[in-house]
Scaffold this active site. Sequence first.
Site, mmCIF file in Angstrom:
data_model
loop_
_atom_site.group_PDB
_atom_site.id
_atom_site.type_symbol
_atom_site.label_atom_id
_atom_site.label_comp_id
_atom_site.label_asym_id
_atom_site.label_seq_id
_atom_site.Cartn_x
_atom_site.Cartn_y
_atom_site.Cartn_z
ATOM 1 N N ASP B 11 72.046 66.134 46.205
ATOM 2 C CA ASP B 11 71.185 66.995 47.452
ATOM 3 C C ASP B 11 72.385 67.024 48.449
ATOM 4 O O ASP B 11 73.043 66.530 49.124
ATOM 5 C CB ASP B 11 70.020 65.751 47.179
ATOM 6 C CG ASP B 11 69.322 65.454 46.681
ATOM 7 O OD1 ASP B 11 68.867 66.244 45.475
ATOM 8 O OD2 ASP B 11 68.247 64.933 46.920
ATOM 9 N N ASP B 130 58.781 71.830 38.083
ATOM 10 C CA ASP B 130 58.570 69.633 38.081
ATOM 11 C C ASP B 130 57.101 69.622 37.524
ATOM 12 O O ASP B 130 56.506 70.370 37.601
ATOM 13 C CB ASP B 130 58.444 69.619 39.900
ATOM 14 C CG ASP B 130 59.839 70.311 40.268
ATOM 15 O OD1 ASP B 130 61.061 70.355 39.705
ATOM 16 O OD2 ASP B 130 59.581 70.454 41.635
#
Lengths: 213, 256
Positions: B11, B130
């Site tokens: 990230d 997702d």
Amino acid sequence: MSKTIAVIDYGMGNLRSVSKAIEHVAEASDRVLVTDDPALILSADRVVFPGQGAARDCMAAISDHHLNQAVLEAARSKPFFGICMGLQVLLQFSDENRGTDLLGLIPGKVRRFPEQQAVNGQRLKIPQMGWNQVHQSREHPLWQGIPQDARFYFVHSYFVVPDDAGLVVGTTDYGVSFASVIAYKNLFATQFHPEKSADHGLQLLRNFVHWDI
Amino acid sequence: MLAKRIIPCLDVDNGRVVKGVKFVDIRDAGNPVEVARRYNEEGADEITFLDITASSDNRETIVHVVEQVASEVFIPLTVGGGIRVVEDVRRMLNAGADKVAINTAAVFNPEFVKQATDRFGSQCIVVAIDAKQVSGEGEPLKWEIFTHGGRKPTGLDAVEWAKKMVEYGAGEILLTSMDRDGTKVGFDLALTRAIVDAVSVPVIASGGVGNLQHLVDGVVEGGADAVLAASIFHFAEYSIGEAKQYMAERGVEVRL
């Protein structure tokens, strides 16, 4: 001695990784040019011919950049390294896009992986994406320092089938056994991406930069 | 044989790696170039950067990160987060990314996936999905696409959505179970298997990895072509080399 290495840029795919990888293995005195200028390509000491995307788009881009003759001339006359589509377009004809005529330097065709083929009970995924083994089926100076059956990074749905099996110096299994590397005199071309294949890929490019024909 | 891939995911916020990376011998664990170099040395098959920069003013920072990493780490790089228009894809590819992951933008504008694959080719377009289980106990398994970090349901069936994205040209599916993300209890194997069996392109399993057996389960039981993990590698619980060794000992084809 300082060398000029031209990376042919015809707008198909990202050439930054290719040029950076070559800079990484070249001598500090070497010049790496990313260019679509036929004159610069023909005056360079070595030529790298990358490519990504569909066959028809690649052929159109080569033509739009007036590069057909320069590519063919370079591939016949000086150390020349084709990568991925830069290998495929050297053949005569591809099944892609319902049939596409290619540059025709190397007699043979480009075929698609068989759909719905199962390997070990699992469907063969197309594109082949990832690290597969390259079996060095013939000796070649560019294999120096690279172990037999080393893994390289592939991303493709089509593969080359040269008429002359003697041109094949590397093979790979993906549902079928296919020619992943071909070589002929001053020409060496891979289906995989050496610029994305970590140490073995860099070693191959290093060998190319130092290749004496 | 084609190897199963192990992909560490980083990230990146404003050009810095966040969520902590602990390598004893790394000088600056927030520097994406150093972390990427380290993962490459450990044998990562690919690296994925997820840009979580909130402010659009700072979006340019991820471009520089990709440029720097691509100049010295010679394995495939995927970038996701904030990819909304064709121009975003072009910028990332020019910076040196090999693949771009499209997530929310695909849900709101599926045509974008078509445009991107027409322009740049399927090989560089990953659609990130997702998914969350929505079926209750005793019902046939069913998963739905969620956005906004798993908070907003879309009503889209995950399996149907994956098929549609492949029809639209996606060259790969990055599948994250929102039920498992961060739990360390392992991948949602039923979800992984359902998507793998439904599409013709490679599937990357993500969400829930807590130990090395989970990676094996993802490819053997889930059928995934690649496994993505963050925390087990970042906190140096396991190195990528150890993960590969473990998988190889259990019969999984990996690049050693």
